[in-house]
Write a protein that holds these residues in place. Structure first.
Motif, mmCIF file in Angstrom:
data_model
loop_
_atom_site.group_PDB
_atom_site.id
_atom_site.type_symbol
_atom_site.label_atom_id
_atom_site.label_comp_id
_atom_site.label_asym_id
_atom_site.label_seq_id
_atom_site.Cartn_x
_atom_site.Cartn_y
_atom_site.Cartn_z
ATOM 1 N N ASP A 33 72.675 -2.009 83.462
ATOM 2 C CA ASP A 33 71.261 -1.900 83.832
ATOM 3 C C ASP A 33 70.577 -3.268 83.841
ATOM 4 N N MET A 34 69.618 -3.407 84.720
ATOM 5 C CA MET A 34 68.663 -4.516 84.696
ATOM 6 C C MET A 34 67.278 -3.910 84.817
ATOM 7 N N GLY A 35 66.279 -4.655 84.366
ATOM 8 C CA GLY A 35 64.946 -4.084 84.504
ATOM 9 C C GLY A 35 63.862 -4.975 83.956
ATOM 10 N N TRP A 36 62.688 -4.382 83.882
ATOM 11 C CA TRP A 36 61.491 -5.098 83.449
ATOM 12 C C TRP A 36 60.724 -4.288 82.415
ATOM 13 N N TYR A 37 60.299 -4.980 81.376
ATOM 14 C CA TYR A 37 59.359 -4.452 80.409
ATOM 15 C C TYR A 37 58.098 -5.304 80.506
ATOM 16 N N ARG A 38 57.025 -4.816 79.928
ATOM 17 C CA ARG A 38 55.797 -5.614 79.846
ATOM 18 C C ARG A 38 55.107 -5.359 78.516
ATOM 19 N N GLN A 39 54.341 -6.370 78.124
ATOM 20 C CA GLN A 39 53.589 -6.259 76.884
ATOM 21 C C GLN A 39 52.201 -6.847 77.088
ATOM 22 N N ALA A 40 51.194 -6.011 76.939
ATOM 23 C CA ALA A 40 49.810 -6.442 77.029
ATOM 24 C C ALA A 40 49.317 -6.793 75.636
ATOM 25 N N PRO A 41 48.285 -7.612 75.538
ATOM 26 C CA PRO A 41 47.757 -8.002 74.226
ATOM 27 C C PRO A 41 47.393 -6.789 73.384
ATOM 28 N N GLY A 42 47.888 -6.768 72.155
ATOM 29 C CA GLY A 42 47.566 -5.695 71.244
ATOM 30 C C GLY A 42 48.312 -4.402 71.481
ATOM 31 N N LYS A 43 49.253 -4.406 72.425
ATOM 32 C CA LYS A 43 49.991 -3.187 72.742
ATOM 33 C C LYS A 43 51.488 -3.413 72.546
ATOM 34 N N GLN A 44 52.218 -2.300 72.462
ATOM 35 C CA GLN A 44 53.664 -2.390 72.336
ATOM 36 C C GLN A 44 54.298 -2.689 73.686
ATOM 37 N N ARG A 45 55.479 -3.275 73.617
ATOM 38 C CA ARG A 45 56.225 -3.514 74.849
ATOM 39 C C ARG A 45 56.630 -2.173 75.447
ATOM 40 N N GLU A 46 56.489 -2.054 76.760
ATOM 41 C CA GLU A 46 56.801 -0.800 77.436
ATOM 42 C C GLU A 46 57.673 -1.042 78.652
ATOM 43 N N LEU A 47 58.494 -0.040 78.961
ATOM 44 C CA LEU A 47 59.341 -0.127 80.140
ATOM 45 C C LEU A 47 58.487 -0.015 81.392
ATOM 46 N N VAL A 48 58.734 -0.907 82.336
ATOM 47 C CA VAL A 48 58.100 -0.829 83.644
ATOM 48 C C VAL A 48 59.033 -0.127 84.629
ATOM 49 N N ALA A 49 60.234 -0.658 84.762
ATOM 50 C CA ALA A 49 61.206 -0.066 85.678
ATOM 51 C C ALA A 49 62.587 -0.594 85.334
ATOM 52 N N ARG A 50 63.617 0.215 85.643
ATOM 53 C CA ARG A 50 64.981 -0.226 85.433
ATOM 54 C C ARG A 50 65.822 0.230 86.622
ATOM 55 N N TYR A 94 58.758 -9.057 81.003
ATOM 56 C CA TYR A 94 60.050 -9.537 80.519
ATOM 57 C C TYR A 94 61.167 -8.866 81.303
ATOM 58 N N CYS A 95 62.064 -9.672 81.770
ATOM 59 C CA CYS A 95 63.268 -9.182 82.415
ATOM 60 C C CYS A 95 64.342 -8.937 81.363
ATOM 61 N N TYR A 96 65.172 -7.935 81.566
ATOM 62 C CA TYR A 96 66.317 -7.751 80.679
ATOM 63 C C TYR A 96 67.545 -7.378 81.506
ATOM 64 N N ALA A 97 68.699 -7.620 80.890
ATOM 65 C CA ALA A 97 69.958 -7.256 81.520
ATOM 66 C C ALA A 97 70.937 -6.795 80.452
ATOM 67 N N ASP A 98 71.562 -5.677 80.718
ATOM 68 C CA ASP A 98 72.603 -5.123 79.842
ATOM 69 C C ASP A 98 73.938 -5.707 80.319
ATOM 70 N N VAL A 99 74.445 -6.676 79.563
ATOM 71 C CA VAL A 99 75.543 -7.510 80.045
ATOM 72 C C VAL A 99 76.812 -7.301 79.236
ATOM 73 N N LEU A 100 77.929 -7.202 79.944
ATOM 74 C CA LEU A 100 79.246 -7.334 79.332
ATOM 75 C C LEU A 100 79.734 -8.734 79.687
ATOM 76 N N SER A 101 79.901 -9.576 78.660
ATOM 77 C CA SER A 101 80.265 -10.967 78.922
ATOM 78 C C SER A 101 81.768 -11.098 79.122
ATOM 79 N N THR A 102 82.171 -12.287 79.516
ATOM 80 C CA THR A 102 83.593 -12.556 79.727
ATOM 81 C C THR A 102 84.373 -12.563 78.423
ATOM 82 N N SER A 103 83.677 -12.630 77.294
ATOM 83 C CA SER A 103 84.337 -12.519 75.999
ATOM 84 C C SER A 103 84.247 -11.098 75.453
ATOM 85 N N TRP A 104 83.888 -10.165 76.327
ATOM 86 C CA TRP A 104 83.839 -8.738 76.017
ATOM 87 C C TRP A 104 82.748 -8.367 75.029
#
Length: 120
Positions: A33-50, A94-104
């Protein structure tokens, strides 16, 4: 090591558009998965889209019909097209990525965040 580099934030008037981009680089074997979260002042980080590696998407109800997520697997890049922006979309994205690296190693990596400010 894996790095995520974001770009495309900024200041826009309500009703305008912005496009966020995030490119992953480093010792990547596969990105799930890849996607975006966002965090507004005084609020928790929330998922935007994945988006999965196969292209399936889901998005927060607050952005459905206005934001579109897409990705380029060959370039390890995810995009977020944001239209009809509202003042309540103002946040650090914030962008995120669920990554499997070359070192597993399997890990969620995060970008540094990019500010989106929507003026009313």
């Amino acid at each position: 090591q894996v790095q995520l580099m974001e770009s495309g934030g900024g200041l826009v008037q309500a009703g305008g558009s912005l496009r966020l981009s995030c490119a992953a680089s480093g010792r990547i074997f596969r990105i799930n998965d890849m996607g975006w979260y966002r965090q507004a002042p005084g609020k928790q980080r929330e998922l935007v889209a994945r988006i999965t590696s196969g292209g399936s998407t889901n998005a927060a109800d607050s952005v459905k019909g206005r934001f579109t997520i897409s990705r380029d697997n060959a370039r390890n890049t995810v995009l977020l097209q944001m239209n009809s922006l509202k003042s309540e979309d103002t946040a650090v994205y914030y962008c995120y990525a669920d990554v499997l690296s070359t070192s597993w190693a399997h890990y969620d990596y995060w970008g540094q965040g990019t500010q989106v400010t929507v003026s009313s």
